[in-house]
Design a protein around this motif. Structure first.
Motif, PDB file in Angstrom:
ATOM      1  N   ALA A 134       0.837  -1.207   0.000  1.00  0.00           N
ATOM      2  CA  ALA A 134       0.000   0.000   0.000  1.00  0.00           C
ATOM      3  C   ALA A 134       0.870   1.254   0.000  1.00  0.00           C
ATOM      4  CB  ALA A 134      -0.923  -0.021   1.215  1.00  0.00           C
ATOM      5  N   GLU A 135       1.978   1.207   0.747  1.00  0.00           N
ATOM      6  CA  GLU A 135       2.878   2.369   0.748  1.00  0.00           C
ATOM      7  C   GLU A 135       3.522   2.565  -0.619  1.00  0.00           C
ATOM      8  OE1 GLU A 135       5.562   1.477   3.854  1.00  0.00           O
ATOM      9  OE2 GLU A 135       4.165   1.972   5.476  1.00  0.00           O
ATOM     10  N   ALA A 136       3.874   1.450  -1.256  1.00  0.00           N
ATOM     11  CA  ALA A 136       4.461   1.552  -2.593  1.00  0.00           C
ATOM     12  C   ALA A 136       3.461   2.118  -3.587  1.00  0.00           C
ATOM     13  CB  ALA A 136       4.949   0.179  -3.054  1.00  0.00           C
ATOM     14  N   GLN A 146       4.363  -1.742 -12.441  1.00  0.00           N
ATOM     15  CA  GLN A 146       5.242  -2.255 -11.381  1.00  0.00           C
ATOM     16  C   GLN A 146       4.437  -2.636 -10.149  1.00  0.00           C
ATOM     17  OE1 GLN A 146       7.868   1.136 -11.136  1.00  0.00           O
ATOM     18  NE2 GLN A 146       9.476   0.118 -12.319  1.00  0.00           N
ATOM     19  N   LEU A 147       3.454  -1.807  -9.799  1.00  0.00           N
ATOM     20  CA  LEU A 147       2.616  -2.122  -8.642  1.00  0.00           C
ATOM     21  C   LEU A 147       1.795  -3.378  -8.888  1.00  0.00           C
ATOM     22  CD1 LEU A 147       1.403   1.502  -7.828  1.00  0.00           C
ATOM     23  CD2 LEU A 147       3.089   0.167  -6.569  1.00  0.00           C
ATOM     24  N   LEU A 148       1.276  -3.523 -10.104  1.00  0.00           N
ATOM     25  CA  LEU A 148       0.504  -4.714 -10.427  1.00  0.00           C
ATOM     26  C   LEU A 148       1.379  -5.956 -10.376  1.00  0.00           C
ATOM     27  CD1 LEU A 148      -2.232  -5.800 -11.327  1.00  0.00           C
ATOM     28  CD2 LEU A 148      -1.545  -5.402 -13.691  1.00  0.00           C
ATOM     29  N   GLN A 149       2.618  -5.837 -10.801  1.00  0.00           N
ATOM     30  CA  GLN A 149       3.539  -6.965 -10.731  1.00  0.00           C
ATOM     31  C   GLN A 149       3.812  -7.353  -9.275  1.00  0.00           C
ATOM     32  OE1 GLN A 149       7.205  -6.287 -12.791  1.00  0.00           O
ATOM     33  NE2 GLN A 149       7.967  -8.356 -12.498  1.00  0.00           N
ATOM     34  N   ASP A 150       3.975  -6.357  -8.397  1.00  0.00           N
ATOM     35  CA  ASP A 150       4.166  -6.645  -6.972  1.00  0.00           C
ATOM     36  C   ASP A 150       2.954  -7.355  -6.391  1.00  0.00           C
ATOM     37  OD1 ASP A 150       6.602  -5.436  -7.142  1.00  0.00           O
ATOM     38  OD2 ASP A 150       5.947  -3.516  -6.304  1.00  0.00           O
ATOM     39  N   LEU A 151       1.771  -6.900  -6.781  1.00  0.00           N
ATOM     40  CA  LEU A 151       0.546  -7.512  -6.270  1.00  0.00           C
ATOM     41  C   LEU A 151       0.416  -8.952  -6.748  1.00  0.00           C
ATOM     42  CD1 LEU A 151      -2.016  -6.981  -4.629  1.00  0.00           C
ATOM     43  CD2 LEU A 151      -3.133  -6.231  -6.720  1.00  0.00           C
ATOM     44  N   ASN A 152       0.743  -9.213  -8.001  1.00  0.00           N
ATOM     45  CA  ASN A 152       0.698 -10.584  -8.516  1.00  0.00           C
ATOM     46  C   ASN A 152       1.692 -11.474  -7.791  1.00  0.00           C
ATOM     47  OD1 ASN A 152      -1.314 -10.105 -10.414  1.00  0.00           O
ATOM     48  ND2 ASN A 152       0.140  -9.450 -11.984  1.00  0.00           N
ATOM     49  N   THR A 153       2.866 -10.918  -7.462  1.00  0.00           N
ATOM     50  CA  THR A 153       3.857 -11.698  -6.717  1.00  0.00           C
ATOM     51  C   THR A 153       3.331 -12.077  -5.340  1.00  0.00           C
ATOM     52  OG1 THR A 153       5.655 -10.557  -7.878  1.00  0.00           O
ATOM     53  CG2 THR A 153       6.214 -11.686  -5.822  1.00  0.00           C
ATOM     54  N   GLN A 154       2.680 -11.111  -4.666  1.00  0.00           N
ATOM     55  CA  GLN A 154       2.093 -11.393  -3.357  1.00  0.00           C
ATOM     56  C   GLN A 154       0.998 -12.452  -3.465  1.00  0.00           C
ATOM     57  OE1 GLN A 154       2.992 -10.426  -0.450  1.00  0.00           O
ATOM     58  NE2 GLN A 154       4.072  -8.486  -0.575  1.00  0.00           N
TER      59      GLN A 154
END
Length: 332
Positions: A134-136, A146-154
């Motif tokens: 959320a901070e990112a 980039q944020l979507l990629q982080d979310l998919n990784t999570q």
């Protein structure tokens, strides 16, 4: 309105009469082509200006593009915020489930060292808190992709953690039945004469190559090798299964069921009475399997148990299925 058209003094003049409707249609017929030509010229001019970086027009085009991109980025960030909240809730539930698993494992007699060993074998890795995501998302320097990629990784991490918890809980439930298994032990025989290729426990899945709980014993054998009933009982089912292939299930009473999977031919039908050692099927390679073998399972109240506990003491079951090597492996 009338218009007289004469070509010579002797010729008869021609009269052309215009009504208001005719005038309107004539103006429309002249206006539409002019509009189409103007739009095409305007579009071509804009493309040329943007391509050649004309001072005023190219700046206007880039401004409109920036506005559209900013609007799409705001929309994606708003949706990513909502998704991050949902994923955070899922992570909190996973943490509660892990705490419950540890408590139940202690009740079932599993030691913490055994759970740590399972984690090491499955390669389970815990990620950081999703608050960082959320901070990112509030960091304007990071793009939506980039944020979507982080979310998919999570999400992938949570999915893997959920699969691991499911397998661990199945193993815990198996341990909880140990006392009842002692009372249900019956003399039995190996369904196929031969060594065990893969045993009960965690191993690398032959298709996904991820750690998964192998719920039975695999007996590699030549196709057509007779499969014997490990104990007397009633044929519960004998039919194709999407994962097990041609599957035979025997009911031995008291909630005890045995499964014989990946067979090439079934020799019994539902309702048949079978004796211990009776041929009920033949070894095959049906279903989700990598080679001819028998996948043998023992279930108590629907929970898979280690079949080695039900076989003769002479059968040496592998202690660590991940160390066994065999070309014939099934998914189960």
């Amino acid at each position: 309105m009338q218009i007289l058209i004469t070509t010579s003094v002797l010729s008869r003049p021609r009269v052309v009469q215009f009504t208001p409707w005719r005038l309107a249609l004539a103006l429309l017929a002249l206006t539409l082509p002019l509009m189409v030509v103007s739009l095409l010229l305007y579009h071509a001019l804009l493309l040329k200006a943007a391509h050649e970086h004309w001072p005023i027009i190219s700046e206007a085009v880039r401004f409109v593009e920036r506005q559209e991109l900013a609007q799409r980025d705001r929309y994606m960030r708003e949706n990513l915020d909502a998704m991050a909240v949902k994923v955070g809730e899922m992570q909190a539930r996973m943490m509660r489930l892990e705490a419950v698993s540890e408590r139940v494992a202690g009740m079932a007699g599993l030691k913490p060292d055994e759970l740590k060993k399972i984690e090491a074998e499955t390669g389970a890795a815990a990620g950081g808190p999703l608050v960082s995501l959320a901070e990112a998302n509030r960091d304007e320097r990071r793009t939506s992709n980039q944020l979507l990629q982080d979310l998919n990784t999570q999400m992938d991490s949570l999915q893997g953690l959920g699969d691991r918890h499911g397998d661990v809980l199945t193993l815990i439930e198996s341990h909880l039945f140990e006392k009842r298994l002692d009372a249900l032990m019956v003399p039995s025989i190996a369904p196929v004469d031969g060594p065990v290729g893969s045993g009960f426990g965690f191993r690398a899945d032959p298709f996904t190559h991820r750690a998964a709980l192998h719920t039975g014993l695999d007996f590699p054998a030549e196709p057509g090798t007779p499969i014997l009933a490990a104990a007397g009982g009633v044929v519960l089912s004998a039919e194709p299964h999407p994962q097990y292939g041609l599957l035979v299930e025997l009911d031995h009473g008291n909630g005890l069921v045995t499964r014989y999977a990946h067979t090439s031919k079934m020799l019994v039908k539902p309702g048949d009475l079978v004796k211990r050692g009776q041929a009920i099927a033949a070894v095959g390679n049906t279903g989700r399997s990598t080679g001819p073998h028998l996948h043998f399972e023992v279930l108590v109240e629907g929970v898979q148990q280690n079949p080695a506990r039900f076989l003769n003491a002479a059968l040496a079951a592998p202690a660590a299925p991940t160390s066994q090597k065999s070309n014939a492996r099934g998914v189960n």
